[in-house]
Design an enzyme around this catalytic site. Sequence first.
Site, PDB file in Angstrom:
ATOM      1  N   HIS A 107       0.886  -1.171   0.000  1.00  0.00           N
ATOM      2  CA  HIS A 107       0.000   0.000   0.000  1.00  0.00           C
ATOM      3  C   HIS A 107       0.924   1.220   0.000  1.00  0.00           C
ATOM      4  O   HIS A 107       1.905   1.252   0.750  1.00  0.00           O
ATOM      5  CB  HIS A 107      -0.885  -0.044   1.255  1.00  0.00           C
ATOM      6  CG  HIS A 107      -1.909   1.054   1.346  1.00  0.00           C
ATOM      7  ND1 HIS A 107      -2.397   1.725   0.241  1.00  0.00           N
ATOM      8  CD2 HIS A 107      -2.549   1.587   2.411  1.00  0.00           C
ATOM      9  CE1 HIS A 107      -3.301   2.617   0.643  1.00  0.00           C
ATOM     10  NE2 HIS A 107      -3.396   2.554   1.953  1.00  0.00           N
ATOM     11  N   GLY A 133      -5.738 -11.046   2.554  1.00  0.00           N
ATOM     12  CA  GLY A 133      -4.702 -12.059   2.590  1.00  0.00           C
ATOM     13  C   GLY A 133      -5.246 -13.477   2.473  1.00  0.00           C
ATOM     14  O   GLY A 133      -4.652 -14.319   1.784  1.00  0.00           O
TER      15      GLY A 133
HETATM   16  P1  NDP Z   1      -1.970  -6.912   9.821  1.00  0.00           P
HETATM   17  O1  NDP Z   1      -2.698  -6.017  10.761  1.00  0.00           O
HETATM   18  O2  NDP Z   1      -2.601  -8.218   9.511  1.00  0.00           O
HETATM   19  O3  NDP Z   1      -0.477  -7.136  10.388  1.00  0.00           O
HETATM   20  C1  NDP Z   1      -0.276  -7.796  11.564  1.00  0.00           C
HETATM   21  C2  NDP Z   1       1.155  -8.271  11.624  1.00  0.00           C
HETATM   22  O4  NDP Z   1       2.017  -7.176  11.951  1.00  0.00           O
HETATM   23  C3  NDP Z   1       1.366  -9.320  12.682  1.00  0.00           C
HETATM   24  O5  NDP Z   1       2.258 -10.298  12.189  1.00  0.00           O
HETATM   25  C4  NDP Z   1       2.000  -8.538  13.813  1.00  0.00           C
HETATM   26  O6  NDP Z   1       2.818  -9.320  14.640  1.00  0.00           O
HETATM   27  C5  NDP Z   1       2.853  -7.592  13.025  1.00  0.00           C
HETATM   28  N1  NDP Z   1       3.289  -6.446  13.800  1.00  0.00           N
HETATM   29  C6  NDP Z   1       2.506  -5.507  14.377  1.00  0.00           C
HETATM   30  N2  NDP Z   1       3.261  -4.618  15.012  1.00  0.00           N
HETATM   31  C7  NDP Z   1       4.544  -5.002  14.864  1.00  0.00           C
HETATM   32  C8  NDP Z   1       5.797  -4.484  15.288  1.00  0.00           C
HETATM   33  N3  NDP Z   1       5.881  -3.389  16.028  1.00  0.00           N
HETATM   34  N4  NDP Z   1       6.922  -5.151  14.925  1.00  0.00           N
HETATM   35  C9  NDP Z   1       6.848  -6.258  14.153  1.00  0.00           C
HETATM   36  N5  NDP Z   1       5.689  -6.796  13.722  1.00  0.00           N
HETATM   37  C10 NDP Z   1       4.566  -6.173  14.070  1.00  0.00           C
HETATM   38  O7  NDP Z   1      -1.631  -6.094   8.490  1.00  0.00           O
HETATM   39  P2  NDP Z   1      -2.281  -6.299   7.042  1.00  0.00           P
HETATM   40  O8  NDP Z   1      -1.787  -7.575   6.473  1.00  0.00           O
HETATM   41  O9  NDP Z   1      -3.741  -6.024   7.078  1.00  0.00           O
HETATM   42  O10 NDP Z   1      -1.609  -5.073   6.259  1.00  0.00           O
HETATM   43  C11 NDP Z   1      -0.233  -5.084   5.901  1.00  0.00           C
HETATM   44  C12 NDP Z   1      -0.053  -4.157   4.708  1.00  0.00           C
HETATM   45  O11 NDP Z   1      -0.767  -4.692   3.590  1.00  0.00           O
HETATM   46  C13 NDP Z   1      -0.588  -2.752   4.909  1.00  0.00           C
HETATM   47  O12 NDP Z   1       0.257  -1.855   4.231  1.00  0.00           O
HETATM   48  C14 NDP Z   1      -1.951  -2.783   4.243  1.00  0.00           C
HETATM   49  O13 NDP Z   1      -2.391  -1.527   3.784  1.00  0.00           O
HETATM   50  C15 NDP Z   1      -1.643  -3.693   3.067  1.00  0.00           C
HETATM   51  N6  NDP Z   1      -2.803  -4.369   2.499  1.00  0.00           N
HETATM   52  C16 NDP Z   1      -3.648  -5.066   3.300  1.00  0.00           C
HETATM   53  C17 NDP Z   1      -4.721  -5.739   2.769  1.00  0.00           C
HETATM   54  C18 NDP Z   1      -5.587  -6.606   3.633  1.00  0.00           C
HETATM   55  O14 NDP Z   1      -6.437  -7.261   3.082  1.00  0.00           O
HETATM   56  N7  NDP Z   1      -5.445  -6.654   4.942  1.00  0.00           N
HETATM   57  C19 NDP Z   1      -5.029  -5.684   1.328  1.00  0.00           C
HETATM   58  C20 NDP Z   1      -4.012  -5.011   0.545  1.00  0.00           C
HETATM   59  C21 NDP Z   1      -2.968  -4.349   1.138  1.00  0.00           C
HETATM   60  P3  NDP Z   1       2.375  -9.780  16.133  1.00  0.00           P
HETATM   61  O15 NDP Z   1       1.682 -11.085  15.983  1.00  0.00           O
HETATM   62  O16 NDP Z   1       3.669  -9.873  16.842  1.00  0.00           O
HETATM   63  O17 NDP Z   1       1.468  -8.709  16.671  1.00  0.00           O
END
Ligand code: NDP
Length: 328
Positions: A107, A133
């Site tokens: 994104h 995802g």
């Molecule tokens: P998520 O909310 O699913 O991401 C969660 C993940 O991030 C977990 O693995 C979590 O680990 C990790 N995390 C959170 N904080 C930290 C930190 N401080 N350090 C390391 N890891 C961390 O994200 P999305 O998959 O929804 O989105 C990711 C990207 O993809 C974004 O840019 C979004 O805009 C883009 N996107 C998302 C879509 C979707 O359908 N969701 C569609 C298209 C693009 P832990 O388990 O340790 O908390």
Amino acid sequence: MKIYYEKDVNLDALRDKTVAVIGYGSQGLAQSRNMADSGLNVVLGLREGGNSWNMAKNDGMEVLTVEDAAEKADIIHMLIPDEIQAKVYNDQIKNHLEEGNTISFSHGYNIHFGYIKPPKNVNITMIAPKGPGAMVRKTYLEGFGIPGLVAVEQDFSGNAFEIALAMGKGCGLTRAGILETTFKEETETDLFGEQAVLCGGVTELIKNGFETLVEAGYQPELAYFETCHELKLIIDLIYEKGFAGMWSNVSNTAEFGGLTKRERIITPETKMEMKKILNEIQRGKFAKEWALENQAGSPMLNRLRILEGELQIEEVGTKLRKLCGLQK
Ligand code: NDP
Ligand code: MG
């Protein structure tokens, strides 16, 4: 418009390269496992002790701290929530970027609005599946994929586009097709879509339709079926066959009623508001609002989540989906 399919893309740009996927949530899990299954070298950058750390290990993935993953990798793919990316980038990634590395996103938000400012000597790329995802993973395992977008903001190495496309192929997106865009276009259209139509627009439409029927004395269960449940069937038809396919599948009565009444529901004023919302996105007003909200600890989002959970349609829907076996 050029669409890139399987035959147009090879994985050469990623041979002998390591991709660090930062995050193992919705996109991180799907994209990292698809890329690994496609034969790419993938490591995960996660926080020790977090849920994802153990989950990814149990899935057989190579798991490192964010710093170690960034250090090891040639391509660093940021798949943690947008609102925390800048902090993680500044604290744990920036110092591990080497000349010629690629910083990649799904994104364009943080790059487009300037919250992340990578140095001049790296590539900045985007590969973005156009779907959640779970679908990215499910369709890949079924031998297909979902469509995606590719963009290059900064091409230091001269082959940034090939790198991004190869990641897309690894994720299975070339099986459905990858379209080229820019960080600006992807970010602005994505935000507009989710606010005005997909997430904001559609829930408000459903909510008002449901409430209109319930306030008129009809059974909430029926109101739910009419204004919410059936929406999926209509959207599936539009998704597969367009408006025409939908109209030809509903009754003539539905077609006549729908075509003659719809402009009283979404009025010229509604469209004016859509244009205002788009303008707020374009001039960075929304991004500022969201940044302030995060700095303050998400007070408004937390309050709105509570109110949303208290809606009657949610209560009725939860009950009905269980009774009808739609939700476990
Ligand atoms: P998520 O909310 O699913 O991401 C969660 C993940 O991030 C977990 O693995 C979590 O680990 C990790 N995390 C959170 N904080 C930290 C930190 N401080 N350090 C390391 N890891 C961390 O994200 P999305 O998959 O929804 O989105 C990711 C990207 O993809 C974004 O840019 C979004 O805009 C883009 N996107 C998302 C879509 C979707 O359908 N969701 C569609 C298209 C693009 P832990 O388990 O340790 O908390
Ligand atoms: Mg989107």
